[in-house]
Design an enzyme around this catalytic site. Structure first.
Site, PDB file in Angstrom:
ATOM      1  CB  SER A   1      -0.929   0.005   1.220  1.00 41.44           C
ATOM      2  OG  SER A   1      -0.187  -0.050   2.421  1.00 41.44           O
TER       3      SER A   1
ATOM      4  N   GLY B   1      -0.522   4.763   0.323  1.00 40.18           N
ATOM      5  CA  GLY B   1      -1.267   5.964   0.652  1.00 40.18           C
ATOM      6  C   GLY B   1      -2.044   6.511  -0.524  1.00 40.18           C
TER       7      GLY B   1
ATOM      8  N   GLY C   1      -2.179   4.748  -3.949  1.00 43.18           N
ATOM      9  CA  GLY C   1      -2.886   3.498  -4.156  1.00 43.18           C
ATOM     10  C   GLY C   1      -2.146   2.294  -3.636  1.00 43.18           C
TER      11      GLY C   1
ATOM     12  N   GLY D   1      -5.321   0.665   6.188  1.00 41.61           N
ATOM     13  CA  GLY D   1      -4.581  -0.456   5.619  1.00 41.61           C
ATOM     14  C   GLY D   1      -5.172  -1.797   6.002  1.00 41.61           C
ATOM     15  CG  ASP D   2      -5.590  -2.578   9.946  1.00 45.28           C
ATOM     16  OD1 ASP D   2      -4.459  -2.981   9.631  1.00 45.28           O
ATOM     17  OD2 ASP D   2      -5.796  -1.812  10.906  1.00 45.28           O
TER      18      ASP D   2
END
Length: 317
Positions: free
Chosen positions: A221, A223, A226, A252-253
């Site tokens: 990931s 931010g 993308g 992110g989870d």
């Protein structure tokens, strides 16, 4: 069925302020308390979108009981509490109106060798009938950096696929045990390969390096830039839908949860991951998105990514 494991859970306290200034006295405009920890966030996101999930959670003291109570009520989420000694930690997040989030995380209670053994046994018991197990977040003091490695080996013995989202020494150690999927952000992936990553091409090359070491899939990931997925089906880069950011906690989870819910392979899963991650960023605190929050149409995918595209920020979506 997906099982999540959060060795170092927390009560997440989110405070909203007009502007954070070091050394000043602030008056929060809102306060929110959620059950936290990366694996718990993954479980909450999956359950909110109709996916059956079991959450293995060590709980300690009054804070642990409070955390467990916050996880009840969802018919899709089965909590498997594991009582341990000490007191479950609290993490503080301070949100500003532009979406900037400042976090202070406690270390968590020390886990004894006996409790670590009990955790491994509890995880194996919880994965009966499961297709994936998610090992996520920091490790508590005590059991050593290879606890995730022990869990990966034990889960592979019972033919459960394993996704890992962690950082630092715990990430470095678990790579040798070859989990099926890892989800680093840019800075975590850079640390894993030992060099700066400044472009999408750098992300693809670093993810490919991990695959060459035996990791089947790498979801990185980036931010606002993308995410990239590199696995046996190829490499894709995707950009998230446009949103007004409110909090990056748990985004992110949510991305990892979306990827697994989307089939955990190829561009369809990446698109789902980006929609879920962006939706979480648009929500306050550590709230997880539900079906009505998702903007799948706003996701843009590139099978042959612009490898020279410069990354704006090295932080997790």
């Amino acid at each position: 069925m997906i099982v999540t494991v959060t060795p170092n859970p927390s009560l997440d306290v989110t405070l909203a302020v007009e502007r954070l200034e070091r050394g000043a006295v602030h008056r929060a405009t809102t306060r929110q308390v959620d059950a936290g920890g990366k694996g718990i966030n993954v479980a909450r996101a999956l359950a909110a979108n109709g996916v059956e999930v079991r959450a293995v959670v060590p709980v300690a003291g009054n804070a642990g009981r409070h955390l467990e109570s916050l996880l009840t009520g969802s018919p899709r989420l089965q909590v498997r509490p594991l009582p341990v000694s000490g007191e479950t930690r609290s993490n503080i997040a301070i949100n500003e109106p532009d979406g900037t989030t400042t976090k202070v995380n406690e270390p968590g209670p020390r886990m004894s060798a006996r409790d670590a053994d009990r955790l491994v046994d509890a995880v194996i018991a919880a994965t009966v009938g499961a297709r994936w197990a998610v090992l996520a977040g920091s490790l508590p003091p005590g059991p050593g950096d290879d606890l995730y490695g022990r869990l990966v080996d034990a889960l592979h013995e019972v033919r459960v696929r394993v996704a890992v989202d962690t950082s630092g020494p715990a990430l470095q150690r678990v790579l040798a045990h070859r989990p099926d999927l890892v989800k680093p952000n840019v800075s975590e992936l850079a640390e894993a390969v030992g060099r700066d990553l400044r472009t999408v091409g750098d992300l693809v090359a670093a993810a490919t390096e991990l695959r060459d070491g035996g990791i089947d899939g790498v979801l990185a990931s980036a931010g606002p830039d993308g995410a990239v997925i590199v696995n046996g089906a190829g490499a894709w880069h995707g950009a998230p839908p446009s949103i007004t950011p409110r909090s990056t906690v748990g985004a992110g989870d949510a991305m990892l949860a979306g990827y697994l819910a989307g089939g955990a392979h190829g561009p369809r899963a990446l698109a789902e991951a980006l929609a879920w991650g962006a939706a979480a960023t648009a929500l306050p605190g550590s709230r997880m998105p539900g079906p009505d929050d998702l903007d799948r149409a706003g996701v843009r995918l590139h099978e042959h990514p612009d490898l020279d595209h410069v990354l704006e920020e090295a932080r997790s979506l």
